[in-house]
Design a protein around this motif. Sequence first.
Motif, PDB file in Angstrom:
ATOM      1  N   SER A 126       0.841  -1.199   0.000  1.00 30.39           N
ATOM      2  CA  SER A 126       0.000   0.000   0.000  1.00 30.39           C
ATOM      3  C   SER A 126       0.875   1.246   0.000  1.00 30.39           C
ATOM      4  O   SER A 126       0.459   2.327  -0.410  1.00 30.39           O
ATOM      5  N   PHE A 127       2.086   1.072   0.454  1.00 26.72           N
ATOM      6  CA  PHE A 127       3.018   2.191   0.550  1.00 26.72           C
ATOM      7  C   PHE A 127       3.850   2.337  -0.716  1.00 26.72           C
ATOM      8  O   PHE A 127       3.996   3.418  -1.266  1.00 26.72           O
ATOM      9  N   PHE A 128       4.372   1.247  -1.195  1.00 21.74           N
ATOM     10  CA  PHE A 128       5.325   1.301  -2.306  1.00 21.74           C
ATOM     11  C   PHE A 128       4.718   0.930  -3.658  1.00 21.74           C
ATOM     12  O   PHE A 128       5.356   1.122  -4.683  1.00 21.74           O
ATOM     13  N   GLY A 129       3.529   0.341  -3.657  1.00 14.41           N
ATOM     14  CA  GLY A 129       3.011  -0.166  -4.917  1.00 14.41           C
ATOM     15  C   GLY A 129       3.805  -1.387  -5.357  1.00 14.41           C
ATOM     16  O   GLY A 129       4.352  -2.108  -4.524  1.00 14.41           O
ATOM     17  N   ASN A 130       3.934  -1.587  -6.659  1.00 17.48           N
ATOM     18  CA  ASN A 130       4.603  -2.786  -7.163  1.00 17.48           C
ATOM     19  C   ASN A 130       6.120  -2.663  -7.136  1.00 17.48           C
ATOM     20  O   ASN A 130       6.796  -3.163  -8.024  1.00 17.48           O
ATOM     21  N   LYS A 131       6.632  -2.024  -6.140  1.00 15.79           N
ATOM     22  CA  LYS A 131       8.096  -1.920  -6.026  1.00 15.79           C
ATOM     23  C   LYS A 131       8.575  -3.112  -5.214  1.00 15.79           C
ATOM     24  O   LYS A 131       8.850  -3.022  -4.012  1.00 15.79           O
ATOM     25  N   TRP A 132       8.635  -4.248  -5.893  1.00 13.87           N
ATOM     26  CA  TRP A 132       8.881  -5.509  -5.196  1.00 13.87           C
ATOM     27  C   TRP A 132      10.239  -5.534  -4.523  1.00 13.87           C
ATOM     28  O   TRP A 132      10.396  -6.139  -3.463  1.00 13.87           O
ATOM     29  N   SER A 133      11.203  -4.910  -5.130  1.00 12.82           N
ATOM     30  CA  SER A 133      12.542  -4.943  -4.519  1.00 12.82           C
ATOM     31  C   SER A 133      12.560  -4.140  -3.221  1.00 12.82           C
ATOM     32  O   SER A 133      13.247  -4.501  -2.269  1.00 12.82           O
ATOM     33  N   LEU A 134      11.783  -3.071  -3.178  1.00 18.99           N
ATOM     34  CA  LEU A 134      11.715  -2.294  -1.945  1.00 18.99           C
ATOM     35  C   LEU A 134      11.004  -3.092  -0.858  1.00 18.99           C
ATOM     36  O   LEU A 134      11.411  -3.099   0.305  1.00 18.99           O
ATOM     37  N   ILE A 135       9.943  -3.758  -1.261  1.00 21.12           N
ATOM     38  CA  ILE A 135       9.201  -4.578  -0.303  1.00 21.12           C
ATOM     39  C   ILE A 135      10.097  -5.708   0.196  1.00 21.12           C
ATOM     40  O   ILE A 135      10.186  -5.964   1.397  1.00 21.12           O
ATOM     41  N   ALA A 136      10.786  -6.349  -0.734  1.00 20.39           N
ATOM     42  CA  ALA A 136      11.659  -7.462  -0.353  1.00 20.39           C
ATOM     43  C   ALA A 136      12.766  -7.009   0.593  1.00 20.39           C
ATOM     44  O   ALA A 136      13.193  -7.760   1.462  1.00 20.39           O
ATOM     45  N   GLY A 137      13.208  -5.771   0.419  1.00 20.08           N
ATOM     46  CA  GLY A 137      14.255  -5.247   1.283  1.00 20.08           C
ATOM     47  C   GLY A 137      13.843  -5.160   2.737  1.00 20.08           C
ATOM     48  O   GLY A 137      14.691  -5.040   3.626  1.00 20.08           O
ATOM     49  N   ARG A 138      12.559  -5.225   2.967  1.00 20.85           N
ATOM     50  CA  ARG A 138      12.049  -5.144   4.342  1.00 20.85           C
ATOM     51  C   ARG A 138      11.549  -6.477   4.858  1.00 20.85           C
ATOM     52  O   ARG A 138      10.993  -6.549   5.944  1.00 20.85           O
ATOM     53  N   LEU A 139      11.696  -7.500   4.067  1.00 21.08           N
ATOM     54  CA  LEU A 139      11.366  -8.860   4.520  1.00 21.08           C
ATOM     55  C   LEU A 139      12.606  -9.726   4.413  1.00 21.08           C
ATOM     56  O   LEU A 139      12.890 -10.284   3.353  1.00 21.08           O
ATOM     57  N   PRO A 140      13.342  -9.845   5.491  1.00 18.45           N
ATOM     58  CA  PRO A 140      14.592 -10.596   5.448  1.00 18.45           C
ATOM     59  C   PRO A 140      14.358 -12.020   4.953  1.00 18.45           C
ATOM     60  O   PRO A 140      13.414 -12.675   5.367  1.00 18.45           O
ATOM     61  N   GLY A 141      15.213 -12.452   4.052  1.00 22.51           N
ATOM     62  CA  GLY A 141      15.128 -13.828   3.579  1.00 22.51           C
ATOM     63  C   GLY A 141      14.126 -14.043   2.465  1.00 22.51           C
ATOM     64  O   GLY A 141      13.957 -15.157   1.990  1.00 22.51           O
ATOM     65  N   ARG A 142      13.457 -12.980   2.056  1.00 21.04           N
ATOM     66  CA  ARG A 142      12.501 -13.108   0.952  1.00 21.04           C
ATOM     67  C   ARG A 142      13.004 -12.319  -0.250  1.00 21.04           C
ATOM     68  O   ARG A 142      13.620 -11.269  -0.084  1.00 21.04           O
ATOM     69  N   THR A 143      12.717 -12.820  -1.429  1.00 19.27           N
ATOM     70  CA  THR A 143      13.184 -12.135  -2.630  1.00 19.27           C
ATOM     71  C   THR A 143      12.033 -11.396  -3.300  1.00 19.27           C
ATOM     72  O   THR A 143      10.861 -11.717  -3.088  1.00 19.27           O
ATOM     73  N   ASP A 144      12.404 -10.446  -4.124  1.00 23.46           N
ATOM     74  CA  ASP A 144      11.366  -9.683  -4.821  1.00 23.46           C
ATOM     75  C   ASP A 144      10.514 -10.592  -5.700  1.00 23.46           C
ATOM     76  O   ASP A 144       9.295 -10.461  -5.761  1.00 23.46           O
ATOM     77  N   ASN A 145      11.174 -11.548  -6.347  1.00 22.98           N
ATOM     78  CA  ASN A 145      10.449 -12.464  -7.227  1.00 22.98           C
ATOM     79  C   ASN A 145       9.453 -13.303  -6.423  1.00 22.98           C
ATOM     80  O   ASN A 145       8.311 -13.499  -6.834  1.00 22.98           O
ATOM     81  N   GLU A 146       9.893 -13.769  -5.286  1.00 23.83           N
ATOM     82  CA  GLU A 146       9.055 -14.596  -4.433  1.00 23.83           C
ATOM     83  C   GLU A 146       7.833 -13.809  -3.961  1.00 23.83           C
ATOM     84  O   GLU A 146       6.701 -14.297  -3.990  1.00 23.83           O
ATOM     85  N   ILE A 147       8.092 -12.579  -3.556  1.00 19.97           N
ATOM     86  CA  ILE A 147       6.997 -11.742  -3.051  1.00 19.97           C
ATOM     87  C   ILE A 147       6.032 -11.391  -4.178  1.00 19.97           C
ATOM     88  O   ILE A 147       4.818 -11.408  -4.000  1.00 19.97           O
ATOM     89  N   LYS A 148       6.600 -11.110  -5.332  1.00 23.31           N
ATOM     90  CA  LYS A 148       5.768 -10.784  -6.494  1.00 23.31           C
ATOM     91  C   LYS A 148       4.854 -11.967  -6.831  1.00 23.31           C
ATOM     92  O   LYS A 148       3.646 -11.795  -7.024  1.00 23.31           O
ATOM     93  N   ASN A 149       5.438 -13.148  -6.864  1.00 26.23           N
ATOM     94  CA  ASN A 149       4.638 -14.340  -7.145  1.00 26.23           C
ATOM     95  C   ASN A 149       3.580 -14.547  -6.071  1.00 26.23           C
ATOM     96  O   ASN A 149       2.434 -14.853  -6.376  1.00 26.23           O
ATOM     97  N   TYR A 150       3.981 -14.392  -4.848  1.00 26.51           N
ATOM     98  CA  TYR A 150       3.064 -14.620  -3.732  1.00 26.51           C
ATOM     99  C   TYR A 150       1.924 -13.616  -3.764  1.00 26.51           C
ATOM    100  O   TYR A 150       0.769 -13.943  -3.510  1.00 26.51           O
ATOM    101  N   TRP A 151       2.275 -12.392  -4.111  1.00 25.76           N
ATOM    102  CA  TRP A 151       1.255 -11.357  -4.212  1.00 25.76           C
ATOM    103  C   TRP A 151       0.225 -11.742  -5.278  1.00 25.76           C
ATOM    104  O   TRP A 151      -0.981 -11.681  -5.062  1.00 25.76           O
TER     105      TRP A 151
END
Length: 290
Positions: free
Chosen positions: A83-108
């Motif tokens: 809700s804060f960053f939008g589809n900025k997966w790398s930014l989101i991933a940077g705040r979830l240790p151990g998770r990758t942007d690709n993983e989060i994008k897929n999960y989303w």
Amino acid sequence: MGRSPCCEKEHTNKGAWTKEEDQRLIAYIKTHGEGCWRSLPKAAGLLRCGKSCRLRWINYLRPDLKRGNFTDEEDELIINLHSFFGNKWSLIAGRLPGRTDNEIKNYWNTHIKRKLYSRGIDPQTHRPLSSAASTAATSATINNSKRSNSTSKNTSNSESEAAKTPPVQPLNTRNVNGNIKADSAEEYSNSSSGVTTEELYPQLNLELSIGLPHRPQIQATNVKEPKKQPQEQLPFQFFGASSASTKNHQSSCFCQNLGYQNKTQECNCKSVTRMIPADDLYRYYTALDS
DNA sequence: AACCGCCTCAACCGCAATTGC
DNA sequence: GGCAATTGCGGTTGAGGCGGT
């Protein structure tokens, strides 16, 4: 004369990685470290392009990857960060240790979107679905859940999970200390069909990490200007973070309506309804750093 | 048992951003 | 400042797996 390709396509493997390739890559990076992805394949004896090696390492082989299912807490954090960053997966991933942007994008795309629809929330805007959109989305969701209930082991779980999961709540906690112009947020809130500011901006109290002592990665490039006009509208416009490492207070205005970045302290965008001043984000990050 | 349809996620692709000369 | 090389990001694809019929 165009740009040369990132690799010689004729002599590179594609598709799934073999165990042997994985081991070669791991062994090479263990010895030499990350970096210079272009020359890595040759040096490591891999018939892959550098990009592919980088992706394989980052998304799959890195030793600090968490793997496994996302927890409810991670779900909520992703929703809040999105809700804060939008589809900025790398930014989101940077705040979830151990998770990758690709993983989060897929999960989303496979889980969270559906979860939000089931809560009556538009996953792109994070606002309640409008009646028209809601009808379409709901029927889409119903169709989806019909399919998933009948076919997917994973999604049937996620549906019931969605039913159990409470509405988006602030994960609490560290306040960004005056980060939001309350009147702006309020103004936005008032104009949006009776939804409270807290509901619209759960990130106001957002804890930006799970598991201390993780801290946000603070880099000059931490919040980048959009490459192009985003296709979907975020529920707000915001100033990007300034860089704590360079002490560069330059603000970046991401104007969703005009699609440009204003690299000055003053935002000339008349349509900004909500702003997070760069200095406040700077204070927030440096507070975390100290 | 075989087929079908759907879901998941690893990997790819194109392009933007960054870096170095 | 301009250009090319390199890196990084986000959207998309498709192989493989699973459950239903």
